[in-house]
Write a protein that holds these residues in place. Structure first.
Motif, mmCIF file in Angstrom:
data_model
loop_
_atom_site.group_PDB
_atom_site.id
_atom_site.type_symbol
_atom_site.label_atom_id
_atom_site.label_comp_id
_atom_site.label_asym_id
_atom_site.label_seq_id
_atom_site.Cartn_x
_atom_site.Cartn_y
_atom_site.Cartn_z
ATOM 1 N N PHE A 141 0.937 -1.211 0.083
ATOM 2 C CA PHE A 141 0.318 -0.075 0.531
ATOM 3 C C PHE A 141 1.523 1.703 0.099
ATOM 4 O O PHE A 141 1.757 1.458 0.760
ATOM 5 N N THR A 171 1.272 4.782 1.156
ATOM 6 C CA THR A 171 1.077 5.880 2.217
ATOM 7 C C THR A 171 1.463 7.238 1.827
ATOM 8 O O THR A 171 2.707 6.737 1.276
ATOM 9 N N VAL A 222 3.800 0.488 2.817
ATOM 10 C CA VAL A 222 3.928 -0.625 3.581
ATOM 11 C C VAL A 222 3.431 -2.298 2.922
ATOM 12 O O VAL A 222 3.106 -2.360 1.766
ATOM 13 N N ALA A 233 2.522 -5.015 3.421
ATOM 14 C CA ALA A 233 1.407 -5.421 4.150
ATOM 15 C C ALA A 233 1.721 -6.957 3.853
ATOM 16 O O ALA A 233 1.781 -7.833 4.901
ATOM 17 N N GLU A 260 0.581 -11.316 14.893
ATOM 18 C CA GLU A 260 -0.117 -10.108 15.525
ATOM 19 C C GLU A 260 -0.669 -9.259 14.405
ATOM 20 O O GLU A 260 -0.725 -8.976 14.029
ATOM 21 N N SER A 261 -1.634 -7.809 15.934
ATOM 22 C CA SER A 261 -1.780 -7.396 14.555
ATOM 23 C C SER A 261 -1.036 -6.359 13.781
ATOM 24 O O SER A 261 -0.541 -6.022 14.049
ATOM 25 N N GLY A 262 -1.740 -6.120 12.499
ATOM 26 C CA GLY A 262 -1.299 -5.534 11.827
ATOM 27 C C GLY A 262 -0.349 -6.171 10.542
ATOM 28 O O GLY A 262 0.521 -6.184 9.892
ATOM 29 N N CYS A 263 -0.047 -7.999 10.938
ATOM 30 C CA CYS A 263 0.931 -8.527 9.971
ATOM 31 C C CYS A 263 0.728 -8.521 8.844
ATOM 32 O O CYS A 263 0.959 -9.628 8.052
ATOM 33 N N GLY A 264 -0.137 -8.732 8.885
ATOM 34 C CA GLY A 264 -0.812 -8.570 6.973
ATOM 35 C C GLY A 264 -2.276 -10.131 7.111
ATOM 36 O O GLY A 264 -2.818 -10.554 5.637
ATOM 37 N N LYS A 265 -2.514 -10.218 8.083
ATOM 38 C CA LYS A 265 -3.421 -11.993 7.880
ATOM 39 C C LYS A 265 -4.502 -11.781 6.946
ATOM 40 O O LYS A 265 -4.914 -11.972 6.577
ATOM 41 N N SER A 266 -5.376 -9.883 7.133
ATOM 42 C CA SER A 266 -6.942 -9.783 6.254
ATOM 43 C C SER A 266 -6.411 -9.467 5.119
ATOM 44 O O SER A 266 -6.982 -10.460 4.060
ATOM 45 N N THR A 267 -5.449 -9.149 4.862
ATOM 46 C CA THR A 267 -4.813 -8.195 3.594
ATOM 47 C C THR A 267 -4.613 -9.860 2.862
ATOM 48 O O THR A 267 -4.892 -9.658 1.431
ATOM 49 N N GLU A 311 -10.513 -13.869 11.821
ATOM 50 C CA GLU A 311 -11.561 -13.949 12.660
ATOM 51 C C GLU A 311 -13.090 -13.937 13.042
ATOM 52 O O GLU A 311 -14.197 -13.546 14.079
ATOM 53 N N PRO A 362 6.026 -2.003 9.517
ATOM 54 C CA PRO A 362 5.604 -2.801 7.827
ATOM 55 C C PRO A 362 6.151 -1.701 6.805
ATOM 56 O O PRO A 362 6.253 -1.946 5.465
#
Ligand SMILES: Nc1ncnc2c1ncn2[C@@H]1O[C@H](COP(=O)(O)OP(=O)(O)OP(=O)(O)O)[C@@H](O)[C@H]1O
Ligand SMILES: Nc1ncnc2c1ncn2[C@@H]1O[C@H](COP(=O)(O)OP(=O)(O)OP(=O)(O)O)[C@@H](O)[C@H]1O
Ligand code: SF4
Ligand code: SF4
Ligand SMILES: [Mg+2]
Ligand SMILES: [Mg+2]
Lengths: 330, 346
Positions: A15, A17, A22, A24, A43-50, A177, A276
């Motif tokens: 991404f 920015t 980023v 991701a 952990e949060s922000g490590c790119g799972k959802s992306t 999640e 990231p």
């Protein structure tokens, strides 16, 4: 040969920015076997959802390939993707915000069917019949068909999300999640439902979560991500019994079990999650790793298979042997 | 069991610790136009200095409301404390004026709110936010207060130099530590932490919890840990109170409740959890959900979901009984001499 329903090859999603790029998801490769569940933790922000969104093409990858059932879907046009959409679905974390508050349960569940003209030529009654079937499948009482999401509790709302995802008879579902927002007693109801559906319908799941006991319970294989990269992948039992990567070890040691004296000291990680944005070409865990040595900064470590189906990305872990030696805090 | 008894007697002999918190017969309702929410229905517990109690229960069980009542901060309207007394270090919290309450809050008792990210002021550097809390309760100069702020930051593992940074410049785990630093700045005797690590990653949660443990030991702070995570309680607490529909349905030492579980709901909670060491075991969810707190049934609030329920359970409300000096349970079936639950799977 494994029957892979999904093959991910060197997938990247960046991404742009104002602060930089980023990374991701950064050069991720793995396969998912048909009918199995791949758990994804980190952990949060490590790119799972992306990662999940790019695999089913809710976002367009920056580079790399996604192969679904033998077909490269990375460059399919939106029109071509529309047909694929039946097979590839997603369930979101937040049963509160992922549902349109102004629509009834009937409207929400039938929307994908109507939008994709899945039941073209069928009467309104037939669509309603299908919706009622889906409600039965996910354990939602049919009397709720005209309710609005806000009138229902979290567990029921998540069941709507599941029914909606199932409405197109998918083959592969990204579960992002799906139970994190639910109480444990309700969480177990939804987990059992997802497991039953998998058995009945032969579904393949990618199961994203930050809850390690849930991922262990639910998954055949587990992928551990750190800052956009895969640092370890193994069958669930292997990963829990024999974690190799320093990050995986720290992660598993931080699990709190509900037992008296069940939680000896955990491996404490130094520092905070690294950004990231424009990451340097070195192991991304260096700033927090207790084993760092000279080679750690020599480029990004590749993911290598150290035993059948067990992959690790660390400069100090090679098929010939593991040379991890604690250098920090000794 | 024997061990527990022995420990209890040993504790009884040497326990000279002062009781710092006492909640008695507390009833809190939210009186709305359409209906009355029976949020907290007659709960009692106490806490000695240095002790930690875990208040567990699912969404809407009344945990936060209990915490707010302890500080006399229940929003009114619609909240009404209908009954009960609360003593914080000997102060009768429900009968003090606002000025006296303000002195006690922060100084004797502090709270980490459920959504900590919103309790930080975005336009004030974090050092100032900690210093403000110090100045409010202690007779110090501005620069002394700021020095204390830096000290507190370092205590929670953040370099003092970052006192001049704004909240948005910190990660979630660091913000949570700042919130803890503010709560502990005046060295309160009691700390109430409402889901302090729920929003954090496990590795960061582990860091924050061990830091809280260290501080608790160092200052002998009593802790009320509100959470739905039975693992967090196992790590942090010596006592547990399990809440359901505004009541404490089981309470005792950690050993009592975890090793000799008595209440069907507590059993259900444990059996709903995936076991990390026993992947094959099936999850046994509790069917149904908690009753609407505006329409609580007249019998046991758990009866609809309870596999042990008898007709009597729908008619009569179970009272809390002691099964040993520390362990209480509120379940009618224990009137039957040989009643026992199936038990928690290992
Ligand atoms: N649309 C976007 N624009 C810019 N950055 C983004 C965008 N979406 C995600 N990111 C960034 O990409 C990284 C990965 O985000 P992602 O949501 O995939 O993480 P995650 O592992 O799902 O985290 P969580 O556990 O918090 O859900 C993060 O740094 C995030 O800030
Ligand atoms: N300001 C309010 N007005 C009306 N009802 C309220 C208010 N605050 C809480 N309630 C209700 O009181 C009951 C108890 O809420 P409380 O916040 O104490 O539960 P909790 O155990 O902290 O739940 P959670 O785990 O979701 O934080 C719930 O039914 C809730 O909806
Ligand atoms: S490569 Fe080095 S820094 Fe990275 S995980 Fe391995 S030992 Fe740690
Ligand atoms: S009183 Fe009856 S319904 Fe309530 S927990 Fe006991 S057995 Fe179950
Ligand atoms: Mg996510
Ligand atoms: Mg609460």
């Amino acid at each position: 040969m494994a029957d892979n329903i999904i093959e991910v090859k060197n997938l990247k999603k960046y991404f742009k920015t104002p602060h930089g790029t980023v990374h991701a998801v950064d050069d991720v490769s793995f396969n998912i076997e048909r009918g199995k569940t791949l758990g994804v933790v980190g952990e949060s922000g490590c790119g799972k959802s992306t990662l999940g969104r790019n695999i089913i093409r809710l976002q367009d990858p920056t580079a790399g390939q996604v192969i679904y059932d033998g077909q490269d879907i990375t460059d399919l046009s939106n029109q071509q993707m529309k047909r694929m959409r039946h097979d590839l679905q997603i369930i979101f974390q937040d049963p509160y915000s992922s549902l349109n508050p102004r629509k009834t349960v009937m409207e929400i569940i039938s929307e994908p069917i109507l939008f994709n003209k899945l039941m073209k030529g069928s009467s309104k009654q037939d669509v309603e019949k299908r919706v009622r079937e889906l409600m039965d499948t996910v354990g939602l009482a049919q009397r709720l068909i005209n309710s609005y999401p806000h009138e229902l509790d979290g567990g029921r709302r998540q069941r709507i999300g599941i029914a909606r995802a199932l409405s197109l008879n998918p083959k592969f579902i990204v579960c992002d999640e799906p139970v994190s927002a639910l109480d444990v007693s309700i969480q177990a109801q939804v987990l059992n439902l997802l497991k039953d559906l998998q058995k009945e319908m032969g579904l393949t799941y990618m199961f994203i979560t930050h809850d390690l006991s849930v991922v262990n319970y639910f998954s055949d294989d587990i992928l551990v991500m750190y800052l956009g990269m895969v640092v370890e992948k193994a069958p669930a039992e292997v990963l829990f019994k024999n974690p190799i990567h320093p990050y995986t070890k720290a992660l598993l040691s931080a699990i709190l079990v509900p037992k008296v004296n069940g939680n000896p000291d955990h491996i404490s990680l130094r520092g905070e999650v690294t950004s990231p944005i424009n990451p340097p070409d070195e192991c991304r865990f260096t700033r927090r790793c207790d084993y760092i040595c000279d080679t750690c900064k020599a480029g990004t470590p590749p993911l290598i298979e150290i035993e059948p189906n067990h992959f690790v990305a660390c400069h100090c872990v090679k098929p010939e042997g593991i040379t991890l030696q604690r250098t920090v805090g000794v | 069991m024997n061990e527990t008894l022995k420990n209890n007697t040993a504790a009884a002999e040497v326990d000279t610790r002062e009781t710092v918190l006492e909640v008695k017969d507390l009833v809190v309702q939210y009186v709305l136009k359409e209906a009355t929410v029976e949020a907290v229905n007659d709960i009692s517990f106490s806490l000695k200095e240095g002790e930690a109690i875990g208040l567990v229960g699912e969404t809407g069980a009344g945990k936060t409301t209990t915490a707010l009542a302890i500080l006399n901060l229940v929003p009114d309207p619609p909240g009404v404390i209908q009954q009960g007394s609360i003593s914080v270090c000997g102060n009768d919290m429900l009968n003090l004026d606002v000025k006296e309450l303000q002195k006690i809050r922060g100084k004797d008792i502090a709270m980490i709110f459920q959504d900590p990210m919103t309790s930080l002021n975005p336009v004030l550097v974090v050092g100032e936010q900690i210093a403000e809390s110090v100045r409010l309760h202690e007779d110090v100069t501005a620069s002394q207060a700021f020095d204390r702020a830096i000290e507190m930051l370092e205590l929670v593992g953040i370099p003092g130099a970052r006192a001049h940074d704004y909240p948005h410049q910190f990660s979630g785990g660091m913000k949570q530590r700042v919130v803890i630093a503010i709560a502990l700045a005046c060295n309160p005797k009691i700390l109430i932490a409402d889901e302090p690590t729920t929003a954090l990653d496990v590795t960061i949660q582990a860091q924050v919890l061990s830091m809280m443990n260290d501080l608790k030991e160092k200052f002998n702070t009593a802790l009320v840990m509100i959470t739905h995570d039975l693992g967090v309680v196992a790590k942090m607490c010596d006592k547990v109170a399990v809440m359901y529909a505004g009541r404490i349905i089981e309470s005792g030492t950690l050993e009592d409740v975890y090793n000799t579980t008595l209440h069907p709901y507590t059993e259900g909670l444990f059996n709903s959890l995936p076991r990390i060491n026993n992947k094959g075991s099936e999850l046994k969810p509790i069917p149904g959900m908690m009753p609407d707190p505006t329409r609580l049934p007249k019998g046991c609030a758990f009866a609809e979901r309870c596999k042990y329920a008898t007709e009597r359970c729908f008619e009569e409300r179970p009272a809390s009984r002691y099964v040993n000096e520390t362990h209480t349970v509120a379940c009618l079936r224990y009137d039957e001499p040989d009643f026992h639950i199936e038990g928690v799977e290992d």
